[in-house]
Enzyme design. Structure first.
Site, PDB file in Angstrom:
ATOM      1  N   ARG A 197     -12.216  -7.812  -1.656  1.00  0.00           N
ATOM      2  CA  ARG A 197     -10.852  -8.243  -1.346  1.00  0.00           C
ATOM      3  C   ARG A 197     -10.624  -8.052   0.146  1.00  0.00           C
ATOM      4  NH1 ARG A 197      -5.800  -5.051  -1.365  1.00  0.00           N
ATOM      5  NH2 ARG A 197      -4.102  -6.560  -1.469  1.00  0.00           N
ATOM      6  N   HIS A 257      -1.440  -9.789   4.792  1.00  0.00           N
ATOM      7  CA  HIS A 257      -1.493  -8.321   4.815  1.00  0.00           C
ATOM      8  C   HIS A 257      -0.873  -7.885   6.142  1.00  0.00           C
ATOM      9  CE1 HIS A 257      -3.690  -4.743   2.862  1.00  0.00           C
ATOM     10  NE2 HIS A 257      -3.001  -4.222   3.867  1.00  0.00           N
ATOM     11  N   TYR A 270      -1.474   4.968  -4.980  1.00  0.00           N
ATOM     12  CA  TYR A 270      -2.036   6.139  -4.297  1.00  0.00           C
ATOM     13  C   TYR A 270      -1.456   7.443  -4.825  1.00  0.00           C
ATOM     14  CZ  TYR A 270      -4.111   2.812  -1.146  1.00  0.00           C
ATOM     15  OH  TYR A 270      -4.868   1.784  -0.649  1.00  0.00           O
ATOM     16  N   GLU A 294       1.682  -6.035  -0.782  1.00  0.00           N
ATOM     17  CA  GLU A 294       2.719  -5.015  -0.622  1.00  0.00           C
ATOM     18  C   GLU A 294       3.928  -5.505   0.170  1.00  0.00           C
ATOM     19  OE1 GLU A 294       0.887  -1.492   0.967  1.00  0.00           O
ATOM     20  OE2 GLU A 294      -0.425  -1.232  -0.741  1.00  0.00           O
ATOM     21  N   GLU A 347      -5.841  -1.790  -5.000  1.00  0.00           N
ATOM     22  CA  GLU A 347      -6.110  -0.717  -4.033  1.00  0.00           C
ATOM     23  C   GLU A 347      -5.944   0.625  -4.729  1.00  0.00           C
ATOM     24  OE1 GLU A 347      -3.943  -0.608  -0.312  1.00  0.00           O
ATOM     25  OE2 GLU A 347      -4.173  -2.777  -0.055  1.00  0.00           O
ATOM     26  N   ASN A 351      -1.336  -1.731  -6.363  1.00  0.00           N
ATOM     27  CA  ASN A 351      -1.901  -0.731  -5.452  1.00  0.00           C
ATOM     28  C   ASN A 351      -1.260   0.612  -5.770  1.00  0.00           C
ATOM     29  OD1 ASN A 351      -3.116  -2.898  -4.284  1.00  0.00           O
ATOM     30  ND2 ASN A 351      -2.014  -2.793  -2.344  1.00  0.00           N
TER      31      ASN A 351
HETATM   32  O1  IFM Z   1      -4.188   1.091   4.530  1.00  0.00           O
HETATM   33  C1  IFM Z   1      -3.186   0.758   3.637  1.00  0.00           C
HETATM   34  C2  IFM Z   1      -3.283  -0.701   3.238  1.00  0.00           C
HETATM   35  O2  IFM Z   1      -3.244  -1.527   4.335  1.00  0.00           O
HETATM   36  C3  IFM Z   1      -2.139  -1.064   2.329  1.00  0.00           C
HETATM   37  N1  IFM Z   1      -2.043  -0.147   1.226  1.00  0.00           N
HETATM   38  C4  IFM Z   1      -2.071   1.260   1.515  1.00  0.00           C
HETATM   39  C5  IFM Z   1      -3.263   1.592   2.390  1.00  0.00           C
HETATM   40  C6  IFM Z   1      -3.294   3.099   2.683  1.00  0.00           C
HETATM   41  O3  IFM Z   1      -2.136   3.486   3.352  1.00  0.00           O
END
Ligand code: IFM
Length: 475
Positions: free
Chosen positions: A88, A132, A308, A177, A372, A306
């Site tokens: 990706r 992006h 985290y 995002e 992500e 995505n």
């Molecule tokens: O690096 C970023 C990415 O560009 C978009 N999603 C979160 C990642 C980590 O912060």
């Protein structure tokens, strides 16, 4: 890796993902390409922002980044060695349509033709993201995402790119995002273009939804019927701190601003009415025109997620400017104990499980891709030339275990893209935060696969990781 499960004393479980599960890595143009002024590329908002003193730590810019523009073949060879099925990447708008208007720029497109040829030659499926975050600066000068014209411009750029690459790219993502583009870019100002105008941020969010819908229409017209069209959201795994009415109401506000502001227009063609009420002091939403929400709801084939860390919310206040327009007087984000990454983000794989099973319930017919997931840690090449990153491996194992568990409970997840292939330009943090499974020495551009790269290659070869001991983490 433990020989037996710490709690049960049984041998570790080898998880197996279904055949055809897509194992990928992810990157984005401005974070890795460099070559910022080469072959006709013009500045994006991130060039301007990163060159503005005080905006990015250490004064870092994406001018050179990981120099992927010149090292693309070697980087694809790295991925081939990992055994990924998919890659990706994002297309830099100011490379393929400098200034954001006018015809396609063939030299810029040529880079992506070479990249996709190289990927296909290596047996890797290209997954292209159109946006992006690198809005051509000229379009920001004309008002940026708060202006409706940006949505028209984006649809045209999508069309030009699809006409050029549609013969080799089967999977397309319109936006990455949009929450960050709207709310970090126009409300908190932590990201380019660095504006702190909460009402403009809400307009930006709407125009990003509109841009997405218009781009889907343009892509459908330009691509073969087999093309897969998607949108990637950084959905928030929102948890109220307690079950009190006040904390739950705070969580509702963040769910509206972080999730439903995109999910409702894109999948249901409507605006969340509680969001409209919550933000009435900032806007009457009259910029939403007849037909916009129908356009935003243009059908798509999958949703990229995505993830985290979770978003824990309590009733309270948070300082303005924040990325939560209209919510600052009602919410706070308590800091919870537990392990954290170098971004100071909590490690909590349960949030990914909650997100995926929540989507199973909210959008039962929509296939999902984890587009992500990954973690930054303080990595160093040791004297033997090795990068030992056990925390990243533990993080990834725990999150893959969570994905597997969500799938076992009915979440239709079709693939997992690890963020990121390479250490790269981490936006306002510059080069200080390393998310890659391949270490990059930004002085020499030397690439060193970390232990996590070998671990991921092994996971792909086996079709899944060894499960971690606990559902929510790798304790
Ligand atoms: O690096 C970023 C990415 O560009 C978009 N999603 C979160 C990642 C980590 O912060």
């Amino acid at each position: 890796m433990t020989a037996v499960d710490a709690r049960t004393g049984t041998p570790p479980t080898q998880l197996r993902f279904p055949d055809g599960f897509r194992w990928g890595t992810a990157t984005a143009a401005y974070q890795i390409e460099g070559a910022a002024a080469e072959d006709g590329r013009t500045p994006s908002i991130w060039d301007t922002f990163s060159h503005t003193p005080g905006r990015v730590r250490n004064g870092d810019t994406g001018d050179v980044a990981a120099d992927h523009y010149h090292r693309m073949r070697a980087d694809v060879a790295l991925m081939k060695r990992l055994g990924v099925s998919d890659y990706r990447f994002s297309v830099a708008w100011p490379r393929v349509q400098p200034t954001g208007r006018g015809p396609a720029h063939q030299k810029g497109l040529d880079f992506y033709r070479r990249l996709t040829d190289e990927l296909l030659g290596a047996g890797i499926r290209p997954v292209a993201t159109l946006y992006h975050w690198d809005l051509p600066q000229e379009l920001e000068d004309a008002g940026g995402w708060p202006q409706r014209e940006s949505a028209d411009r984006f649809a045209r750029y999508a069309q030009l790119t699809a006409e050029a690459l549609g013969d080799r790219v089967a999977t397309w993502t319109t936006l990455n995002e949009p929450w960050c583009a709207a709310f970090l870019g126009y409300a908190s100002g932590e990201h380019a273009p660095g504006r702190t105008e909460p009402a403009a941020a809400l307009r930006a969010a709407h125009h990003l939804n509109l841009a997405h819908g218009r781009a889907v229409q343009a892509l459908r017209a330009a691509l073969p019927p087999s093309a897969e069209i998607s949108l990637t959201l950084n959905l928030h795994a929102v948890r109220p701190l307690t079950r009190s009415d006040a904390d739950r109401d705070a969580a509702r506000r963040i769910d509206a601003l972080g999730n439903r502001i995109f999910l409702d227009p894109v999948f249901h063609g409507r605006l969340p009415q509680d969001l409209v009420r919550d933000t009435e002091a900032l806007t009457d939403w009259s910029f939403v025109r007849d037909g916009d929400l129908r356009t935003a709801r243009e059908p798509i084939d999958s949703l990229g997620v995505n993830y985290y860390a979770p978003t824990v919310v309590a009733a309270g206040t948070c300082p303005a400017p924040s990325p939560w327009p209209g919510a600052e007087a009602h919410v706070r984000f308590p800091r919870l104990p537990g392990p954290r990454t170098a971004m100071d983000w909590p490690v909590d794989a349960e949030g990914l499980y909650e997100l995926l099973t929540g989507l199973r319930d909210r959008l039962p017919d929509v296939p999902l891709l984890v587009t992500e997931n990954g973690a930054a840690y303080e990595d160093h090449v040791d004297p033997a030339g090795r990068v030992r990153d056990p925390e990243r491996i533990a993080y990834l194992r725990a999150h893959l275990t969570a994905v597997h568990r969500a799938m076992a409970r009915g979440a239709d997840v079709r693939g997992y893209f690890l963020w990121s292939l390479l250490d790269n330009f981490e936006w306002a943090y510059g080069y200080g935060k390393r998310f890659g499974i391949v270490h990059v020495d930004f002085g020499t551009q030397r690439r060193t696969p970390k232990d996590s790269a070998r671990w991921y290659a092994d996971v792909i070869a086996r079709g899944g990781p060894i499960a971690c001991d606990t559902p929510g983490g790798d304790a």
